[in-house]
Write a protein that holds these residues in place. Structure first.
Motif, PDB file in Angstrom:
ATOM      1  N   ALA A  13       0.835  -1.206   0.000  1.00  0.00           N
ATOM      2  CA  ALA A  13       0.000   0.000   0.000  1.00  0.00           C
ATOM      3  C   ALA A  13       0.869   1.254   0.000  1.00  0.00           C
ATOM      4  CB  ALA A  13      -0.895  -0.008   1.234  1.00  0.00           C
ATOM      5  N   THR A  35      -7.648  -4.251  -8.123  1.00  0.00           N
ATOM      6  CA  THR A  35      -8.160  -5.428  -7.403  1.00  0.00           C
ATOM      7  C   THR A  35      -8.313  -5.161  -5.904  1.00  0.00           C
ATOM      8  OG1 THR A  35      -5.955  -6.393  -7.126  1.00  0.00           O
ATOM      9  CG2 THR A  35      -7.188  -7.051  -9.088  1.00  0.00           C
ATOM     10  N   VAL A  98      -9.314  -5.103   6.198  1.00  0.00           N
ATOM     11  CA  VAL A  98      -9.184  -5.680   4.846  1.00  0.00           C
ATOM     12  C   VAL A  98      -8.147  -6.807   4.757  1.00  0.00           C
ATOM     13  CG1 VAL A  98      -7.588  -3.899   3.926  1.00  0.00           C
ATOM     14  CG2 VAL A  98      -9.151  -5.082   2.378  1.00  0.00           C
ATOM     15  N   ASP A 184      -0.274  -9.008   4.941  1.00  0.00           N
ATOM     16  CA  ASP A 184      -0.374  -9.291   3.497  1.00  0.00           C
ATOM     17  C   ASP A 184       0.804 -10.137   3.007  1.00  0.00           C
ATOM     18  OD1 ASP A 184      -2.694  -7.792   3.446  1.00  0.00           O
ATOM     19  OD2 ASP A 184      -1.774  -6.003   2.562  1.00  0.00           O
TER      20      ASP A 184
HETATM   21  O1   DC Z   1      -4.332  -1.759  -2.793  1.00  0.00           O
HETATM   22  P1   DC Z   1      -5.226  -1.545  -1.552  1.00  0.00           P
HETATM   23  O2   DC Z   1      -4.516  -0.893  -0.409  1.00  0.00           O
HETATM   24  O3   DC Z   1      -6.495  -0.853  -1.917  1.00  0.00           O
HETATM   25  O4   DC Z   1      -5.609  -3.027  -1.086  1.00  0.00           O
HETATM   26  C1   DC Z   1      -6.367  -3.248   0.073  1.00  0.00           C
HETATM   27  C2   DC Z   1      -6.047  -4.606   0.659  1.00  0.00           C
HETATM   28  O5   DC Z   1      -6.520  -5.631  -0.202  1.00  0.00           O
HETATM   29  C3   DC Z   1      -4.569  -4.903   0.908  1.00  0.00           C
HETATM   30  O6   DC Z   1      -4.186  -4.595   2.232  1.00  0.00           O
HETATM   31  C4   DC Z   1      -4.450  -6.383   0.636  1.00  0.00           C
HETATM   32  C5   DC Z   1      -5.634  -6.736  -0.194  1.00  0.00           C
HETATM   33  N1   DC Z   1      -5.313  -7.098  -1.570  1.00  0.00           N
HETATM   34  C6   DC Z   1      -4.928  -8.402  -1.792  1.00  0.00           C
HETATM   35  O7   DC Z   1      -4.787  -9.179  -0.851  1.00  0.00           O
HETATM   36  N2   DC Z   1      -4.717  -8.824  -3.065  1.00  0.00           N
HETATM   37  C7   DC Z   1      -4.848  -7.989  -4.101  1.00  0.00           C
HETATM   38  N3   DC Z   1      -4.635  -8.437  -5.345  1.00  0.00           N
HETATM   39  C8   DC Z   1      -5.219  -6.647  -3.883  1.00  0.00           C
HETATM   40  C9   DC Z   1      -5.435  -6.216  -2.592  1.00  0.00           C
END
Ligand code: DC
Length: 231
Positions: A13, A35, A98, A184
């Motif tokens: 992020a 995504t 999330v 993550d």
């Molecule tokens: O990119 P972002 O910060 O909006 O994503 C939010 C959360 O979604 C992030 O902390 C992990 C998850 N995510 C994921 O696991 N796989 C992805 N392809 C995109 C986001």
């Protein structure tokens, strides 16, 4: 005309993924798919329906819902089963849940299926996330992995909140990013990681134009191998 061309952009992020992915997609007239917005939407609905800890029900929701993503005026609009969730998915509350929702295997399976289906309808796609180059499209034509220092990433996210009129202290953004990075990148299913064949770009000290240029150069290099098309 060329065969389907996929650009995968991954990274933590605040690394500059969204900003550069959107601009690259606009320059190429490719479809842009965020995504993260999909994981955020499921998280919001799980919070709303009070099912955060009921992984089976959350997975079923991810599988059965209809998601529509549109890119309008530089922003991803997301509708789930007809409801516009665009302004609801970028809150500190969603941020704090999330990663827990993203680690559920059933949720990932359902959303990866949706991501591949969205891409299948288009000839050129720029998709950003955490596992695009490793899991969703391991054969992507170009894979980019963006990074930046935690201080720079925290500053960028706090600025984004301020622009939305939300006052969130940089320290609390920083704590959330550190926590999310950890969850993550250590989860069992599709953790955030750099694909072996991804090009790593540290954006801590680059301008947005420079990031976009680096990505476009990689795309052009790849395209010039396949044809004479240049962007
Ligand atoms: O990119 P972002 O910060 O909006 O994503 C939010 C959360 O979604 C992030 O902390 C992990 C998850 N995510 C994921 O696991 N796989 C992805 N392809 C995109 C986001």
């Amino acid at each position: 005309m060329f065969r389907r061309f996929i650009v995968a952009i991954d990274g933590p992020a605040g690394s500059g993924k969204s900003t550069s992915a959107k601009l690259v997609a606009q320059r190429l007239n490719f479809l842009y798919i965020d995504t993260g917005a999909m994981y955020r939407a499921i998280t919001f609905l799980a919070m709303k329906n009070n099912i955060l800890v009921d992984h089976d029900t959350v997975s079923k929701l991810a599988e059965s819902c209809t998601m529509q993503l549109e890119f309008i005026d530089g922003n991803t609009k997301i509708h789930v089963d007809g409801d516009d969730l665009t302004s609801k998915i970028r809150s500190p509350e969603v941020n704090s849940h999330v990663s827990d929702i993203s680690k559920i295997a059933g949720v990932r399976e359902a959303l990866v299926k949706k991501q591949r289906a969205l891409a299948a309808e288009n000839q050129g796609v720029v998709m950003e996330g955490r596992d695009i180059g490793t899991v969703v499209f391991p054969d992507a034509d170009v894979k980019i992995y963006l990074t930046a220092t935690i201080d720079e990433r925290s500053f960028r996210r706090a600025k984004e909140f301020a622009e939305q009129g939300k006052k969130v202290a940089v320290e609390s953004v920083r704590d959330n990013l550190i926590q999310r990075d950890k969850l993550d990148s250590t989860r069992a299913v599709s953790p955030l990681s750099k694909a072996q064949d991804a090009i790593e770009v540290d954006t801590s000290n680059t301008t947005i134009e420079e990031q976009v240029e680096i990505i476009l150069q990689s795309i052009n290099k790849k395209l010039s191998k396949a044809s004479d098309t240049k962007y």
